[in-house]
Design an enzyme around this catalytic site. Structure first.
Site, PDB file in Angstrom:
ATOM      1  N   GLU A 153       0.816  -1.218   0.000  1.00 46.47           N
ATOM      2  CA  GLU A 153       0.000   0.000   0.000  1.00 46.47           C
ATOM      3  C   GLU A 153       0.857   1.279   0.000  1.00 46.47           C
ATOM      4  O   GLU A 153       0.654   2.194   0.802  1.00 46.47           O
ATOM      5  CB  GLU A 153      -0.967   0.001   1.185  1.00 46.47           C
ATOM      6  N   GLU A 205      -5.421  -8.660  -0.140  1.00 39.78           N
ATOM      7  CA  GLU A 205      -6.120  -8.255   1.080  1.00 39.78           C
ATOM      8  C   GLU A 205      -7.584  -8.060   0.736  1.00 39.78           C
ATOM      9  O   GLU A 205      -7.908  -7.176  -0.069  1.00 39.78           O
ATOM     10  CB  GLU A 205      -5.565  -6.951   1.676  1.00 39.78           C
TER      11      GLU A 205
END
Length: 500
Positions: free
Chosen positions: A173, A292
């Site tokens: 991320e 995720e």
């Protein structure tokens, strides 16, 4: 329309069922590791401190891949802190979750655990506060046979044979302003490309995942992927997707239709990746790692700054109900229906933190409701995913407008001839299902099980661990080349068909 209809034909397939779709995630966050998978002194712990009850549940769940050690945690992590004699490891401040990290559990313990689970590791490298050199050092420690500084250190620590880790995430991320050492798309794309090239020098067999947007709601979504991939497309094998679906956000119908959003997310990233491929003039087709995903009441979380320094605190321990299990089932269906492009998927996380498995320190472990759709899908999705054209009653939502009340996927195992239909009824009434099987002669209904309850808010708990379990549903039958079944309200269903 009062019923839902499907037509299945083995001539129309999406792609093979990739076993890596049934992955999970273990991050140094809350009680995911400590008192989750690892608890020395627990009655069920082995000599290494690994909780055998959690290992058994992970096997039962059908976990095939485990992403580690983060997540946000990895962007401030020194992997060297987690290897070697435990009493010589430093205690650190984890800036991601404002936790005290003892480093009692690290790479070597994780690899011992994953071998017990019989799953494949998916390691993430720190491209936040560290970079190319440290990533190559970690890869050398994990995969090089011996005779070098880092491989000899692994041997010294008691592991002579390489761990042979194939899947590697290039950071996590990196677009997020919350990320320690976050980057612009240009900065990260260049770093990912150079790190990928160097890691392939160490071990040409590695499969590499570029960090995509943190969510489809990021203001730079798609432009981030486009810029990053222009730098590293030829050097990576996957681009990552992350998404959490929030029961506390908006209307219940939209929540039950969360798979509509997952489908759109996947399609957007595929389109972006293919645009970059066309721009670069390459025939290589990038695959996706949805590494995720889960249900999480994220809007109720006050953020990392609200957390106080603590060791393995109880944070984000969601109690899941039947509706959450149905949503998770629909997300698994979405992943199957994109089997031609999604090659890896990891439900976040495995234990305690937004997890299908809950544990108590010194006490029991139990299956949350969302455990069951994952376990059923991992057990029965085999062979190839067939195309399913759904015709179903409308289901009105605030966010997505009217969507079908049914979402479904089907798999066909060429070896056994078995067909499995995975189906979610989003509606509040029973939904008759009619499946045309004329292209698959000789099948008979084997078993219909559903995750459902009269109370869609029913949950499992330490006191009632089996309040919600898969239950047999009567009435499924095959006649004249058609399957008929009735799907309970707000339910995840698995109908298995075998040869007569």
């Amino acid at each position: 329309m009062d019923s839902a209809k499907l037509t299945l034909d083995p001539a129309f397939a999406i792609g093979p069922v990739e076993r890596r779709l049934f992955g999970t995630f273990v991050e140094h966050m809350g009680r995911s590791v400590y008192t989750g998978v690892y608890e020395p002194g627990h009655p069920d712990a082995d000599e290494s401190g690994l909780r055998r009850d959690v290992i058994d549940l992970a096997r039962e769940m059908g976990v095939t891949v485990v992403r580690y050690p983060g997540g946000n945690f990895v962007s401030n992590y020194n992997w060297e802190d987690g290897v070697g004699p435990a009493d010589e490891r430093p205690t650190r401040l984890d800036l991601a979750w404002r936790q005290i990290e003892t480093n009692a559990f690290g790479l070597d313990e994780f690899m011992s655990w994953i071998e017990e689970v019989r799953a494949e590791p998916m390691m993430a490298v720190n491209l936040g506060t560290r970079g190319l050199r440290e990533a190559c050092d970690l890869l050398e420690y994990a995969n090089h046979p011996q005779g070098t500084r880092w491989s000899d250190l692994r041997v010294k620590h008691g592991r002579r044979e390489p761990y042979d880790v194939r899947l590697w995430c290039l950071g996590n991320e990196m677009d997020g302003p919350w990320q320690i050492g976050g980057k612009t798309a240009e900065e990260y794309g260049r770093l990912a490309a150079e790190t990928a090239k160097a890691m392939r020098r160490v071990d040409p067999r590695v499969e590499l995942v570029a960090s995509g947007s943190s969510s489809s709601g990021m203001p730079t979504f798609a432009s981030w992927e486009a810029t990053v991939l222009e730098h590293c497309y030829e050097h990576v094998d996957y681009v990552s997707l992350h998404a959490y679906f929030d029961p506390a956000r908006g209307d219940r119908a939209s929540y039950l239709a969360s798979a509509v959003e997952m489908d759109a997310h996947i399609d957007a990233v595929v389109a972006t990746a293919d645009h970059v491929a066309a721009k670069l003039g390459t025939r290589k087709r990038l695959r996706l790692a949805f590494d995720e995903w889960n249900v999480w009441s994220q809007s109720l979380f006050d953020g990392e700054a609200s957390l106080d320094w603590a060791e393995a605190p109880r944070i984000i321990e969601e109690d899941y109900d039947v509706a959450a299990a149905v949503v998770v089932g629909s997300l698994l269906i979405s992943l199957l229906n994109h089997a031609d492009r999604v090659g890896v998927a990891c439900q976040a996380q495995l234990a305690n933190v937004i997890a299908p498995i809950r544990t108590e320190p010194g006490g029991p472990s139990w299956r949350q409701t969302i455990f069951h759709p994952f376990a059923l899908t991992a057990a029965h999705a085999r062979g190839r995913v067939l195309r399913t054209e759904v015709a179903a009653p409308g289901f009105p939502t605030e966010r997505f407008g009217e969507v079908p009340a049914l979402t479904a996927a089907a798999t066909h195992d060429d070896e056994t001839g078995e067909v499995t239909v995975f189906a979610v009824n989003r509606g509040e009434r029973p939904l008759p299902l009619d499946v045309d099987l004329r292209g698959l002669p000789g099948l008979a209904a084997a078993r219909h099980v559903a995750v459902a309850d009269e109370d869609a808010g029913a949950r499992n708990s330490q006191e009632a661990p089996d309040r919600v379990v898969p239950r047999a549903v009567d009435g499924a039958a095959v006649r004249d080349g058609r399957l008929s079944a009735v799907l309970p309200p707000v339910s995840f269903n698995v109908v298995r068909l075998t040869r007569a």
